[in-house]
Motif scaffolding. Structure first.
Motif, PDB file in Angstrom:
ATOM      1  N   VAL A  56       0.867  -1.230  -0.009  1.00 18.75           N
ATOM      2  CA  VAL A  56      -0.059   0.007   0.107  1.00 18.75           C
ATOM      3  C   VAL A  56       0.891   0.978   0.089  1.00 18.75           C
ATOM      4  CG1 VAL A  56      -1.996   1.356   1.237  1.00 18.75           C
ATOM      5  CG2 VAL A  56      -1.854  -1.160   1.245  1.00 18.75           C
ATOM      6  N   SER A  57       0.663   2.147  -0.914  1.00 20.74           N
ATOM      7  CA  SER A  57       1.810   3.364  -1.036  1.00 20.74           C
ATOM      8  C   SER A  57       0.814   4.349  -1.727  1.00 20.74           C
ATOM      9  CB  SER A  57       2.749   2.890  -2.242  1.00 20.74           C
ATOM     10  OG  SER A  57       3.585   4.009  -2.268  1.00 20.74           O
ATOM     11  N   ASP A  58       1.490   5.636  -1.024  1.00 24.20           N
ATOM     12  CA  ASP A  58       0.965   6.856  -1.587  1.00 24.20           C
ATOM     13  C   ASP A  58       2.169   7.449  -2.447  1.00 24.20           C
ATOM     14  OD1 ASP A  58       2.452   7.763   0.287  1.00 24.20           O
ATOM     15  OD2 ASP A  58       1.127   9.211   1.479  1.00 24.20           O
ATOM     16  N   GLY A  59       3.114   6.902  -2.962  1.00 19.30           N
ATOM     17  CA  GLY A  59       4.198   7.430  -3.279  1.00 19.30           C
ATOM     18  C   GLY A  59       5.160   7.910  -2.475  1.00 19.30           C
ATOM     19  N   ALA A  60       4.951   8.347  -1.370  1.00 17.94           N
ATOM     20  CA  ALA A  60       6.097   8.819  -0.168  1.00 17.94           C
ATOM     21  C   ALA A  60       6.237   7.797   0.729  1.00 17.94           C
ATOM     22  CB  ALA A  60       5.664  10.222   0.417  1.00 17.94           C
ATOM     23  N   THR A  61       5.096   7.075   1.251  1.00 19.39           N
ATOM     24  CA  THR A  61       5.344   6.082   2.235  1.00 19.39           C
ATOM     25  C   THR A  61       4.669   4.852   1.622  1.00 19.39           C
ATOM     26  OG1 THR A  61       4.640   7.891   3.765  1.00 19.39           O
ATOM     27  CG2 THR A  61       4.976   5.638   4.703  1.00 19.39           C
ATOM     28  N   THR A  62       5.461   3.559   1.994  1.00 18.26           N
ATOM     29  CA  THR A  62       4.974   2.278   1.457  1.00 18.26           C
ATOM     30  C   THR A  62       4.836   1.561   2.768  1.00 18.26           C
ATOM     31  OG1 THR A  62       5.829   2.661  -0.469  1.00 18.26           O
ATOM     32  CG2 THR A  62       5.593   0.608  -0.025  1.00 18.26           C
ATOM     33  N   VAL A  63       3.749   0.807   2.812  1.00 21.61           N
ATOM     34  CA  VAL A  63       3.695  -0.253   3.960  1.00 21.61           C
ATOM     35  C   VAL A  63       3.367  -1.569   2.914  1.00 21.61           C
ATOM     36  CG1 VAL A  63       3.008   1.168   5.755  1.00 21.61           C
ATOM     37  CG2 VAL A  63       0.932   0.075   4.550  1.00 21.61           C
ATOM     38  N   VAL A  64       3.894  -2.845   3.950  1.00 19.19           N
ATOM     39  CA  VAL A  64       3.443  -4.105   3.337  1.00 19.19           C
ATOM     40  C   VAL A  64       2.359  -4.680   4.073  1.00 19.19           C
ATOM     41  CG1 VAL A  64       4.598  -6.237   2.812  1.00 19.19           C
ATOM     42  CG2 VAL A  64       5.971  -4.161   2.842  1.00 19.19           C
ATOM     43  N   VAL A  65       1.352  -5.127   3.350  1.00 20.46           N
ATOM     44  CA  VAL A  65       0.247  -5.705   4.325  1.00 20.46           C
ATOM     45  C   VAL A  65      -0.049  -7.129   4.128  1.00 20.46           C
ATOM     46  CG1 VAL A  65      -2.201  -5.918   4.693  1.00 20.46           C
ATOM     47  CG2 VAL A  65      -1.290  -3.722   4.009  1.00 20.46           C
ATOM     48  N   THR A  66       0.311  -7.996   5.113  1.00 24.20           N
ATOM     49  CA  THR A  66       0.131  -9.447   4.896  1.00 24.20           C
ATOM     50  C   THR A  66      -1.193  -9.982   5.409  1.00 24.20           C
ATOM     51  OG1 THR A  66       2.442  -9.455   5.242  1.00 24.20           O
ATOM     52  CG2 THR A  66       1.335 -11.782   5.529  1.00 24.20           C
ATOM     53  N   ASP A  67      -1.922 -10.717   4.484  1.00 29.10           N
ATOM     54  CA  ASP A  67      -3.103 -11.385   5.085  1.00 29.10           C
ATOM     55  C   ASP A  67      -3.003 -12.577   5.537  1.00 29.10           C
ATOM     56  OD1 ASP A  67      -5.791 -11.724   4.915  1.00 29.10           O
ATOM     57  OD2 ASP A  67      -6.066 -12.066   2.999  1.00 29.10           O
ATOM     58  N   LEU A  68      -3.077 -12.823   6.657  1.00 26.11           N
ATOM     59  CA  LEU A  68      -2.787 -14.237   7.625  1.00 26.11           C
ATOM     60  C   LEU A  68      -4.122 -14.775   7.410  1.00 26.11           C
ATOM     61  CD1 LEU A  68      -1.380 -12.691  10.929  1.00 26.11           C
ATOM     62  CD2 LEU A  68      -0.116 -13.611   9.059  1.00 26.11           C
ATOM     63  N   PRO A  69      -3.960 -16.354   7.485  1.00 25.80           N
ATOM     64  CA  PRO A  69      -5.067 -17.161   7.478  1.00 25.80           C
ATOM     65  C   PRO A  69      -5.817 -16.693   8.555  1.00 25.80           C
ATOM     66  CG  PRO A  69      -2.980 -18.414   7.621  1.00 25.80           C
ATOM     67  CD  PRO A  69      -2.785 -16.996   7.785  1.00 25.80           C
ATOM     68  N   GLY A  70      -7.371 -16.979   8.228  1.00 22.17           N
ATOM     69  CA  GLY A  70      -8.475 -16.693   9.072  1.00 22.17           C
ATOM     70  C   GLY A  70      -8.402 -17.482  10.481  1.00 22.17           C
ATOM     71  N   THR A  71      -8.678 -16.654  11.708  1.00 23.43           N
ATOM     72  CA  THR A  71      -8.763 -17.555  12.521  1.00 23.43           C
ATOM     73  C   THR A  71      -9.605 -16.991  13.657  1.00 23.43           C
ATOM     74  OG1 THR A  71      -7.514 -18.285  14.475  1.00 23.43           O
ATOM     75  CG2 THR A  71      -6.851 -16.310  13.706  1.00 23.43           C
ATOM     76  N   TYR A  72     -10.361 -17.765  14.653  1.00 23.21           N
ATOM     77  CA  TYR A  72     -11.420 -17.121  15.570  1.00 23.21           C
ATOM     78  C   TYR A  72     -10.525 -16.696  17.100  1.00 23.21           C
ATOM     79  CZ  TYR A  72     -14.945 -18.811  12.337  1.00 23.21           C
ATOM     80  OH  TYR A  72     -15.572 -19.037  11.279  1.00 23.21           O
ATOM     81  N   GLY A  73      -9.227 -17.343  17.015  1.00 23.32           N
ATOM     82  CA  GLY A  73      -8.694 -17.188  18.396  1.00 23.32           C
ATOM     83  C   GLY A  73      -7.221 -17.434  18.191  1.00 23.32           C
ATOM     84  N   LEU A  74      -6.446 -16.849  19.280  1.00 25.65           N
ATOM     85  CA  LEU A  74      -5.013 -16.839  19.112  1.00 25.65           C
ATOM     86  C   LEU A  74      -4.373 -18.366  19.868  1.00 25.65           C
ATOM     87  CD1 LEU A  74      -3.851 -13.279  19.064  1.00 25.65           C
ATOM     88  CD2 LEU A  74      -4.427 -15.035  17.311  1.00 25.65           C
ATOM     89  N   GLU A  75      -5.236 -18.655  20.560  1.00 28.40           N
ATOM     90  CA  GLU A  75      -5.035 -20.119  21.321  1.00 28.40           C
ATOM     91  C   GLU A  75      -4.571 -21.330  20.422  1.00 28.40           C
ATOM     92  OE1 GLU A  75      -3.715 -22.395  24.530  1.00 28.40           O
ATOM     93  OE2 GLU A  75      -4.344 -20.389  24.902  1.00 28.40           O
ATOM     94  N   PRO A  76      -3.444 -21.495  19.894  1.00 24.92           N
ATOM     95  CA  PRO A  76      -3.297 -22.254  18.456  1.00 24.92           C
ATOM     96  C   PRO A  76      -3.877 -23.626  18.987  1.00 24.92           C
ATOM     97  CG  PRO A  76      -1.207 -21.827  19.815  1.00 24.92           C
ATOM     98  CD  PRO A  76      -2.393 -21.126  20.543  1.00 24.92           C
ATOM     99  N   ALA A  77      -4.678 -24.223  17.901  1.00 29.19           N
ATOM    100  CA  ALA A  77      -5.250 -25.582  18.325  1.00 29.19           C
ATOM    101  C   ALA A  77      -4.768 -26.424  17.363  1.00 29.19           C
ATOM    102  CB  ALA A  77      -6.768 -25.422  18.169  1.00 29.19           C
TER     103      ALA A  77
END
Lengths: 637, 94
Positions: A56-77
């Motif tokens: 994602v960029s506006d010419g001056a600044t750029t960030v990298v966006v990573t789409d993680l796999p969908g999850t309902y919670g962060l307690e790994p199952a």
């Protein structure tokens, strides 16, 4: 290639922001809206867990966006979820933790979603929330005060309607100045009771009024999941699905084949050197054609899956088929992949990407090549035609048709058995029991469908295409060299082709492996046909036609009937006896001969281990089953 | 039928706690807890899906072959097989 996989997220410059949210929260459409189609999809190093990155960029600044796999919670199952959590916490070797989190939250399921928000904020990472489905919340009589919600959570909240693009410009702006985001001053509690209390207080402060249940969704489900109407609707959808694949994709494939045959012919005429001309015609142009020929199927399958998923039907189909698939140790989500493999294992294997568990996904991918794909059909037609007389019948049924049905059933049942064996041994469950959320029915957008079709098509062309072209050239070289220009100068074209093939490296390989296949009744010419079938199973027919210099290489059954053993104990006896044909048919049911399938297995499983295992494993099974079939056939005839 | 959490949990339950698969089609209830014998990961995921004490639950419909079963839980609809549903304790007839 695996280094690319590990480094892919690094190859973009800029701060890293991870998109985290539940399945169906609209995460992918937010991601696609933010990043456009310039997206890199890849697996985490060494595993079958997919993530996508874009800029994602506006010419001056750029960030990298990573789409993680969908999850309902962060307690790994499951091991898959463990990898995502490790990534978030910066514990994944070679992958830095994201600089900030964008939490994608479904406004129609706000109470439940705040559980994930609380767990994410507990990591202490700088965060913001993208609140999706606000239009649906309002339409179903719910409401939430976004400013108050932001105040209560302690991080910025941006309402968006991802698939309509509303709110996306503001979100993009906020994303680019992500260092203004904050971690909440008071982190939410980490324990369950605390999270529930925190959720209630946040919702009170945001004056949250939940949406009414969608009456439309309840009404449609009443029919779609009905024991009788639901199954009829399911059969109709699947029939339409296949009609489209066969009646639209098959002619398109025919055109592509004709186009490349014509292109090959034209370029061959322009090149005087015979070997060079054949290289261009058969290997290069034929190889590229051999890649593109899969596109209509891949395109259609993914377009229809995107449509069905966008509407919300795919999860209903999974509910309907879950009990059936449970027999094989898989769940309902594997059904569409298995069914797609009846057309072709390539799109079938690629369609497993929607499955959340990598073990289920691997089991489905490895079983898919056994499903009776359409490339087996010409082989079956030729061999069944030689085995069973055309007029023969068994009761009211034609015997040829029954033989075909048996072959299809054998493939389908074997695929289920293999999936079941894999799930109970090497891929024993490491995750949770099956659960699936049923999203409300929605009208999908064209843009959303295009975005979901684009990524697999691009991946196939770039990553799988290379392997297919290289293996086509290698096979061509095997079957065309050494050159015999002097010997064939005076021969008729058919006889010359037969002579070259009979004295090629492929023939040498055929002779070399003859002892292995002799117990099955295969002579070296059948073995050459099997080598040709590595390019695509249906090539077996034309290769055999070429070996025996048939009048019409596309239908060589008359010539094949007179082929006799050229040496050994059976010299002079016909090769194509009934037991041998049966053995050959059974061999084709099981063997993983298709290089394109191996290429796509390599790509989707992110390692050579599984395709190698499948090639050797299915080859051995094919040999044993063919030997058994031949032995039984010899006993009864 | 309200989908929001009934915020007065532990109302005098008409019947003792039952397990989710015991619910008949169309029947409503309130989640009272999750089987403590389940692994931490399974209990967490059930909570993440909305199965937290005090939440309204309804058995919506069974798949044609009997499994899985679709439940309305809080704001969303989730289908579960009997193995996972058996871990959820409900007070029936709310």
């Amino acid at each position: 290639m695996s280094t690319h996989q590990g480094a892919h997220a690094r190859s973009f410059e800029g701060a890293h922001i991870a998109l985290l949210g539940a399945p169906n929260a609209g995460k992918s459409s937010v991601f696609n809206r933010l990043t456009g189609l310039r997206v890199k999809t890849g697996n985490y190093p060494g595993v079958t867990v997919t993530r996508a990155s874009g800029q994602v960029s506006d010419g001056a600044t750029t960030v990298v966006v990573t789409d993680l796999p969908g999850t309902y919670g962060l307690e790994p199952a499951s091991p898959d979820e463990q990898i995502v959590v490790d990534h978030l916490l910066g514990r994944l070797p070679g992958t830095a933790a994201p600089d900030a989190l964008l939490l994608v939250v479904d406004a129609t399921a706000l109470r439940r979603s705040l559980g994930l928000v609380a767990q994410a904020l507990a990591t202490g990472r700088t965060s913001a929330v993208a609140l999706t489905m606000t239009d649906e919340l309002a339409a179903r009589g719910g409401s939430v005060d976004v400013a108050a919600l932001s105040g209560a959570i302690g991080v910025p909240v941006h309402p968006v309607v991802g698939h309509r693009g509303r709110g996306i410009p503001a979100l993009r702006e906020s994303l680019l100045s992500w260092d203004d985001w904050s971690a909440p001053i008071v982190a939410p509690p980490a324990d369950r009771a605390g999270i529930t209390a925190w959720t209630t207080s946040v919702l009170d402060r945001a004056a949250y009024r939940p949406a009414r249940p969608s009456t439309a969704t309840r009404g449609i489900d009443h029919v779609i999941l009905h024991p009788v109407w639901g199954l009829i609707a399911f059969a109709a959808v699947m029939t339409g699905f296949f009609q489209l694949i066969f009646s639209v994709a098959a002619p398109a494939q025919g055109w592509i084949e004709s186009l490349f045959a014509w292109l090959g012919g034209v370029s061959a005429q322009g090149i005087s050197h015979p070997v060079l001309s054949d290289l261009v015609q058969t290997a290069l142009i034929g190889g590229v054609g051999g890649v593109l020929v899969f596109l209509p199927q891949i395109f259609l399958l993914f377009a229809m899956m995107a449509l069905l998923e966008g509407v919300g039907y795919l999860s209903r189909a999974a509910v309907l088929m879950d009990r059936v698939m449970a027999v094989s140790g898989l769940d309902g989500r594997a059904f569409v992949s298995m069914l797609s493999s009846v057309a072709c294992a390539i799109p079938g294997i690629m369609s497993t990407r929607t499955m959340p568990s990598s073990r289920d996904r691997l089991a489905t991918m490895l079983a898919a090549p056994l499903m009776p794909c359409s490339a087996r059909l010409p082989v079956y037609l030729l061999l069944v035609g030689m085995l069973v007389p055309a007029g023969a019948s068994w009761g009211p049924f034609g015997a040829q048709g029954l033989a075909m049905l048996c072959l299809y059933l054998l493939g389908g049942v074997s695929a289920m058995v293999v999936a079941s064996l894999l799930r109970s041994t090497v891929l024993r469950t490491g995750g949770l029991p099956f659960y699936l959320e049923l999203p409300s029915y929605r009208v999908p957008t064209l843009r959303g469908v295009v975005e979901q079709v684009w990524s697999p098509v691009k991946m196939f062309l770039r990553k799988v295409g290379t392997i297919i072209v290289i293996s086509t050239i290698a096979l061509w070289a095997l079957m065309s060299f050494p050159a015999h220009d002097a010997e064939v100068a005076e021969m008729a074209p058919g006889a010359a082709d037969a002579y070259v093939l009979d004295h090629s490296y492929a023939a040498s390989v055929g002779h070399a492996v003859e002892p292995i296949f002799r117990p099955l009744g295969f002579d070296w010419r059948i073995d050459v046909g099997l080598i040709g079938a590595l390019a695509a199973r249906e090539v077996f027919v034309s290769t055999l036609g070429q070996v025996v210099a048939a009048q019409d290489p596309g239908s060589p059954s008359a010539e094949l009937a007179h082929v006799t053993w050229t040496g050994g104990a059976r010299a002079g006896q016909p090769v194509f006896t009934a037991p041998t044909i049966v053995a050959l048919l059974v061999f084709f049911v099981y063997a993983l001969q298709c290089m394109s399938t191996i290429a796509v297995l390599r790509r989707e499983s992110n390692s050579w281990r599984w395709p190698a295992l499948a090639f050797v494993g299915f080859g051995s099974v094919a040999w044993v089953m063919a030997w058994l079939a031949r032995t039984i056939a010899m006993a009864v005839t | 039928m309200p989908t929001a959490t009934a915020e007065a949990p532990q109302v005098a339950s008409p019947q003792p706690a039952a397990r989710l698969p015991a619910m008949r089609r169309g029947e409503c209830g309130i989640v009272v807890g999750v089987d403590g014998g389940l692994s931490m990961a399974v209990r967490s995921r059930l909570a993440d899906l909305g199965f937290v004490p005090g939440t309204a639950v309804q058995c919506l419909r069974r798949a044609p072959l009997g499994s899985p079963v679709v439940y309305s839980i809080g704001e969303s609809e989730v289908c579960l097989r009997a193995d996972l549903a058996g871990g959820v304790l409900v007070s029936r007839g709310a």
